[in-house]
Design an enzyme around this catalytic site. Structure first.
Site, PDB file in Angstrom:
ATOM      1  N   GLY A 235     -70.466   1.443 -10.908  1.00  0.00           N
ATOM      2  CA  GLY A 235     -70.255   2.674 -11.721  1.00  0.00           C
ATOM      3  C   GLY A 235     -68.923   1.726 -12.286  1.00  0.00           C
ATOM      4  O   GLY A 235     -68.744   0.643 -12.173  1.00  0.00           O
ATOM      5  N   ASN A 236     -68.043   2.561 -13.089  1.00  0.00           N
ATOM      6  CA  ASN A 236     -66.941   2.009 -13.703  1.00  0.00           C
ATOM      7  C   ASN A 236     -65.796   3.087 -13.671  1.00  0.00           C
ATOM      8  O   ASN A 236     -66.190   4.185 -13.164  1.00  0.00           O
ATOM      9  CB  ASN A 236     -67.231   1.615 -15.220  1.00  0.00           C
ATOM     10  CG  ASN A 236     -67.696   2.612 -16.178  1.00  0.00           C
ATOM     11  OD1 ASN A 236     -67.269   3.617 -16.166  1.00  0.00           O
ATOM     12  ND2 ASN A 236     -68.847   2.403 -16.560  1.00  0.00           N
ATOM     13  N   ARG A 237     -64.612   2.799 -14.140  1.00  0.00           N
ATOM     14  CA  ARG A 237     -63.499   3.676 -13.826  1.00  0.00           C
ATOM     15  C   ARG A 237     -63.264   4.636 -15.040  1.00  0.00           C
ATOM     16  O   ARG A 237     -62.564   5.435 -14.713  1.00  0.00           O
ATOM     17  CB  ARG A 237     -62.153   2.866 -13.735  1.00  0.00           C
ATOM     18  CG  ARG A 237     -62.249   1.981 -12.622  1.00  0.00           C
ATOM     19  CD  ARG A 237     -60.809   1.105 -12.697  1.00  0.00           C
ATOM     20  NE  ARG A 237     -60.797   0.051 -11.535  1.00  0.00           N
ATOM     21  CZ  ARG A 237     -60.870   0.155 -10.489  1.00  0.00           C
ATOM     22  NH1 ARG A 237     -60.261   1.318  -9.889  1.00  0.00           N
ATOM     23  NH2 ARG A 237     -60.783  -0.835  -9.593  1.00  0.00           N
ATOM     24  N   ALA A 306     -68.364   4.813 -21.423  1.00  0.00           N
ATOM     25  CA  ALA A 306     -68.230   3.316 -20.836  1.00  0.00           C
ATOM     26  C   ALA A 306     -69.795   3.282 -20.117  1.00  0.00           C
ATOM     27  O   ALA A 306     -69.805   3.532 -19.076  1.00  0.00           O
ATOM     28  CB  ALA A 306     -67.116   3.244 -20.051  1.00  0.00           C
TER      29      ALA A 306
END
Ligand SMILES: Cc1cc2nc3c(=O)[nH]c(=O)nc-3n(C[C@H](O)[C@H](O)[C@H](O)COP(=O)(O)O)c2cc1C
Length: 456
Positions: A235-237, A306
Site C-alpha cells: 500500500g502507500n501512506r 495515490a
C-alpha cells in the site's frame, strides 16, 4: 472519523436490524449512537437473529432485545408497541429487500415493521443488499413507497463487486446513518440528512453555496492496496484526506459528487455517492464504469488518489509462510490519469464542452518532473505537493501545494488546511469550466444531474 460527541444526548432511538450480511455492522452503529449520547433499544427480525446474537446487543444496549412480534414484555406491554411509543426515532439498518417490501405494504410480521407501523416518529432506513437486488424495479418501487411515507433513505454505497463490475448495495457509511438520524431528530428536512461532516471534522447541514450547483464532479481519493496474499498487501501512506476535502468542498458548493474511494482512513463526506475501489484494477474498473463512454457525462474529474505504480505479479491465494523468505515480482499498473483523460477526451461529441481534468502529483524534494507530467497526462491542472515536507502530504490536515496548469503560470500556495486547498483548487476549476463553456456550443450546465449509473 471522530464523531462530534453529544449530538444525540438523552435521545431515545430504536435500532431495527434485519437479516442482511451487514447486520454485524449494526453493533458498531449502536455504539456510535451511544457515543453521541443516545439511549438505544434494539428490535430484530427473526432472520437478523441468525446473523448476530441478541446477547451482544442486550449487553451493550442495556435493554432486552425484541425479536418476537408475538412476545410480551416483562411488564405485560406489547414489545413493538412499547418501542414505538418510547422512542423519538427508528433507524432500520441494515434493511433487507424483504423488509423493504414488507414495510412498503404494511405487513407487520416482524417487530421492526410492526414498530414502524405503530410509531409516529421519524424513520431512517439504510438498505443493504446485492446490487442486482437493489436495482430491481420491485425494490426501487418499495424504496419509493417508503419515501412517500416520509421515511429517510440513506442510500447504499456502490463498490466494485467480485465480477469486476460496480454495484450499489453496500450499507452506507455508518457516519452517514448517524448524520441522517441526527438531522431527523432535529427536525431538519430529509434533504439535509445528507449534510454532515464534510471535511476536516466540519459539520455542514447541506450545501452552503451554489456556485457548483448543477455540476457533476467525480473524485478519486485514498491509496490502493495491492494484494501479496490474502493477508498482506502493498500500500502507500495516503489517507484519503485531500480527496475527501475536495469532495466536501464541492458538496458544500452544491455539486453532485461521485467519490471513488480507495484504501482510506477517513470517512467519505455525507452526501457523496461513494464507490469503493481498493486496488488499482478496481479503481480502473470504477473509473471506466463511471465516466464516458460507458458511464455518464461529468463536468470535473479530480484524481487525488495515490494509485500504486506497481503490483505483485502473481498474488498468492493462500497465506505465505515466513520460512522460505519472499521475493516479489512486480508489474507496473496502468496509468489511470493518462488513460482516463485520453478515453474521456476521445469520447466527447463534436462541439461539446469538455470536462476539466485535474491530477495530483506527490513528489519528494523537487517538482522537476511535474511539467512533463502535465503534458503526458493530458490534464488541465496538476497539483503538486512535496510529501517529504513536514505538515504537507500524507495524513496531515494541511498541505502546501503548487498548481501547474496548461494555460497559466504556476501558483505556489502557502501551507493551508486541506479544505482551503480544495476551495482554491475548485475556484480555479470553475474559471476553466466557464472558459471551456464559452468555447463550446453546449451550455455550461448541460449534462448536469445525470444519475451516476452503476452496473451489477
Ligand atoms: C448469508 C446471507 C446473506 C444475506 N444478505 C442479505 C442482504 O444483505 N440483504 C438482503 O436483502 N437479503 C439478504 N439475505 C436474504 C435475507 O436474509 C432473507 O431475504 C430474509 O428472509 C430476510 O428477512 P428479514 O427481512 O425479515 O430480516 C441474505 C441471506 C443469506 C443466507
Amino acid at each position: 472519523m471522530t464523531e462530534p460527541a453529544g449530538r444525540m444526548k438523552d435521545r431515545r432511538v430504536a435500532l431495527g436490524i434485519t437479516g442482511s450480511i451487514a447486520a454485524y455492522k449494526a453493533i458498531e452503529l449502536m455504539r456510535m449512537f451511544q457515543n453521541e449520547g443516545a439511549d438505544v433499544r434494539v428490535l430484530m427480525t427473526t432472520s437478523a437473529v441468525e446473523f448476530v446474537g441478541t446477547l451482544t446487543l442486550e449487553t451493550l444496549s442495556h435493554h432486552p432485545v425484541d425479536s418476537d412480534v408475538l412476545a410480551l414484555q416483562g411488564d405485560g406491554r406489547i414489545g413493538h408497541i412499547a418501542a414505538a411509543h418510547d422512542v423519538e426515532a427508528i433507524v432500520v439498518a441494515p434493511a433487507t429487500a424483504h423488509w423493504l417490501g414488507a414495510m412498503a405494504n404494511g405487513l407487520a410480521g416482524d417487530t421492526v415493521t410492526a414498530a414502524c407501523l405503530a410509531a409516529s416518529v421519524p424513520v431512517i432506513v439504510a438498505p443493504a443488499m446485492d446490487g442486482g437486488m437493489y436495482a430491481h424495479p420491485a425494490t426501487q418501487a418499495n424504496v419509493a413507497r417508503l419515501k412517500e411515507f416520509g421515511y429517510r433513505i440513506v442510500e447504499p454505497e456502490s463498490g466494485v463487486l467480485a465480477s469486476g463490475l460496480v454495484g450499489q448495495g453496500r450499507l452506507a457509511a455508518l457516519g452517514s446513518i448517524v448524520d441522517a438520524t441526527v438531522a431527523a431528530l432535529n427536525g431538519l428536512p430529509a434533504a439535509t440528512a445528507a449534510g454532515g461532516t464534510r471535511a476536516g471534522g466540519r459539520t455542514v447541514p447541506g450545501p452552503t453555496r451554489t456556485d457548483m450547483a448543477g455540476l457533476r464532479v467525480v473524485i478519486t481519493a485514498g491509496g490502493t492496496a495491492e494484494p501479496i496474499d490474502p493477508v498482506r498487501f502493498i500500500g502507500n501512506r495516503s489517507t484519503g484526506k485531500m480527496g475527501v476535502a475536495v469532495a466536501g468542498n464541492a458538496l458544500d458548493r452544491g455539486a453532485a459528487v461521485t467519490l471513488i474511494m480507495g484504501n482510506a482512513s477517513v470517512e467519505p463526506p455525507a452526501g457523496a455517492h461513494v464507490v469503493r475501489a481498493e486496488t488499482a484494477a478496481e479503481m480502473q474498473a470504477a473509473l471506466r464504469a463511471l465516466t464516458p463512454p460507458a458511464g455518464p457525462r461529468f463536468d470535473v474529474l479530480i484524481m487525488a488518489a495515490a494509485v500504486a505504480d506497481f503490483r505483485p505479479r502473481s498474488p498468492s491465494t493462500t497465506k505465505l509462510g515466513r520460512s522460505a523468505g519472499l521475493t516479489l515480482e512486480m508489474d507496473a499498473t496502468p496509468d489511470l490519469l493518462a488513460e482516463t483523460s485520453e478515453r474521456v477526451r476521445a469520447s466527447l461529441p463534436a462541439g461539446s464542452r469538455r470536462p476539466i481534468l485535474v491530477g495530483f502529483a506527490a513528489e519528494t524534494g523537487t517538482f522537476e518532473r511535474v511539467v512533463k507530467k502535465l503534458e503526458s497526462k493530458g490534464v488541465d491542472l496538476l497539483v503538486a505537493n512535496d510529501v517529504a515536507e513536514p505538515g504537507s502530504g500524507f495524513g496531515t490536515d494541511t498541505d502546501r501545494v503548487t498548481i501547474y496548469s496548461t494555460d497559466m503560470p504556476l501558483e505556489e500556495l502557502p501551507l493551508l488546511p486541506k479544505y482551503e486547498v480544495a476551495e482554491l483548487l475548485l475556484d480555479r476549476v470553475l474559471i476553466r469550466l466557464e472558459n471551456a463553456a464559452a468555447k463550446s456550443d453546449i451550455p455550461a450546465d448541460a449534462g448536469a444531474h445525470q444519475p451516476a449509473e452503476v452496473g451489477q
